[in-house]
Scaffold this motif. Structure first.
Motif, mmCIF file in Angstrom:
data_model
loop_
_atom_site.group_PDB
_atom_site.id
_atom_site.type_symbol
_atom_site.label_atom_id
_atom_site.label_comp_id
_atom_site.label_asym_id
_atom_site.label_seq_id
_atom_site.Cartn_x
_atom_site.Cartn_y
_atom_site.Cartn_z
ATOM 1 N N PHE A 23 0.810 -1.222 0.000
ATOM 2 C CA PHE A 23 0.000 0.000 0.000
ATOM 3 C C PHE A 23 0.843 1.273 0.000
ATOM 4 O O PHE A 23 0.470 2.260 -0.616
ATOM 5 C CB PHE A 23 -0.924 0.038 1.221
ATOM 6 N N SER A 62 5.432 -6.090 -5.639
ATOM 7 C CA SER A 62 4.644 -4.858 -5.605
ATOM 8 C C SER A 62 5.024 -3.960 -6.778
ATOM 9 O O SER A 62 4.156 -3.409 -7.464
ATOM 10 C CB SER A 62 4.866 -4.111 -4.286
ATOM 11 N N TYR A 66 2.566 -2.661 -9.767
ATOM 12 C CA TYR A 66 2.382 -1.242 -10.067
ATOM 13 C C TYR A 66 2.851 -0.930 -11.488
ATOM 14 O O TYR A 66 2.227 -0.151 -12.210
ATOM 15 C CB TYR A 66 3.141 -0.371 -9.062
ATOM 16 N N LYS A 177 -0.345 6.457 -6.558
ATOM 17 C CA LYS A 177 -0.008 5.120 -7.036
ATOM 18 C C LYS A 177 1.386 5.085 -7.662
ATOM 19 O O LYS A 177 2.158 4.141 -7.450
ATOM 20 C CB LYS A 177 -1.055 4.635 -8.051
ATOM 21 N N ALA A 228 -4.574 -1.995 -4.281
ATOM 22 C CA ALA A 228 -4.206 -0.578 -4.399
ATOM 23 C C ALA A 228 -4.321 -0.083 -5.833
ATOM 24 O O ALA A 228 -4.771 1.042 -6.082
ATOM 25 C CB ALA A 228 -2.778 -0.367 -3.880
ATOM 26 N N ASN A 229 -3.927 -0.911 -6.793
ATOM 27 C CA ASN A 229 -3.953 -0.483 -8.190
ATOM 28 C C ASN A 229 -5.364 -0.451 -8.782
ATOM 29 O O ASN A 229 -5.589 0.185 -9.803
ATOM 30 C CB ASN A 229 -3.049 -1.388 -9.034
ATOM 31 N N LEU A 236 -7.849 4.668 -1.879
ATOM 32 C CA LEU A 236 -6.457 4.294 -1.642
ATOM 33 C C LEU A 236 -5.831 5.166 -0.562
ATOM 34 O O LEU A 236 -5.096 4.661 0.299
ATOM 35 C CB LEU A 236 -5.654 4.399 -2.941
ATOM 36 N N THR A 240 -4.519 3.461 2.793
ATOM 37 C CA THR A 240 -3.102 3.637 3.103
ATOM 38 C C THR A 240 -2.941 4.319 4.459
ATOM 39 O O THR A 240 -2.122 3.906 5.285
ATOM 40 C CB THR A 240 -2.404 4.482 2.008
#
Length: 258
Positions: A23, A62, A66, A177, A228-229, A236, A240
């Motif tokens: 996150f 991660s 992303y 992001k 998250a994406n 988000l 977070t």
């Protein structure tokens, strides 16, 4: 040491570290180390080594997630990574020349405060706004911020992931992001460097604890990065913020117990 206790501790340590990494690009060392020291009685130096090595795969998966969603600035991430690594060494050397200060809880308080910041003042920068900054200016900013982050982390000895996220969103004007994606990309290499040096100096870790921490952190980081994406910026920011606040309070509690 009971194997059941080991599994329980490493599961929750991996969950906290994985969620923090996926996150917010947070270093796994901030969560895993105090839990291994407090509940398993592990040597602090080895606990940090295990935490850093857990961070490598978690940050890598991660960053991949992303990147696949086009939320990663590789070019400026590489520039910042080089300066962060160089000035971490400089900061570490300078730190050895001055009297020691009580700043061990710096990253913990920073995690908590940054969580509050994301809840109260969410980052709503868009990729369109990011694109208005020239490539040259962005590269120069990346060098300057890399120097700041590296020196502070080397001098204090903690807080790399949180420093990167704060500076990328508040100073460089990154969309959230992209900031997290670039942060975990950098953390993959910094964690690898730290883990290798720890094991080279401190010897081999407890393999059971090491494997469990790596696996659990990897799984939760993957889950967090996927969520998250797909999340909206508002969701988000809140997610977070809540996770950082909870982790900050939890780590402070572990420090008191220890």
């Amino acid at each position: 040491m009971s194997i059941l206790l080991t599994v329980i501790v490493t599961f929750f340590a991996g969950m906290g570290a994985g969620l923090g990494t996926g996150f917010a690009g947070m270093s796994a060392a901030a969560v895993i180390s105090p839990m291994l020291i407090t509940f398993l009685g592990m040597d602090p130096y080895m606990a940090v080594g295990i935490a850093l090595s857990s961070d490598v795969l978690a940050s890598a998966v991660s960053a991949y997630t992303y990147g696949k969603n086009k939320n990663l600035d590789i070019k400026n991430g590489l520039i910042m990574m080089v300066t962060v690594l160089l000035f971490t060494i400089v900061g570490s050397y300078v730190s050895s020349l001055v009297p020691s200060t009580t700043m061990g809880n710096f990253s913990v308080f920073m995690t908590f405060l940054l969580g509050i910041k994301f809840i109260v003042r969410p980052v709503m920068t868009t990729k369109e706004a990011m694109a208005q900054v020239s490539a040259k200016k962005r590269a120069i900013q990346s060098v300057i911020c890399g120097v700041m982050i590296g020196f502070i982390c080397g001098f204090i000895g903690a807080g790399g992931g949180m420093m990167m996220l704060l500076i990328m969103t508040s100073v460089l004007g990154y969309e959230l992001k992209t900031a997290v994606g670039t942060s975990v990309f950098i953390m993959t290499f910094t964690a690898l460097t730290g883990a290798v040096s720890h094991f080279a100096i401190g010897g081999t870790p407890d393999w059971t604890v090491w494997i469990l921490c790596v696996v659990f952190t990897f799984l939760w980081a993957r889950i967090a990065a996927v969520f998250a994406n797909k999340a909206t910026p508002k969701t988000l920011n809140r997610a977070t913020g809540v996770i950082l606040v909870v982790l900050g309070v939890a780590v402070m509690a572990f420090s008191v117990l220890g």
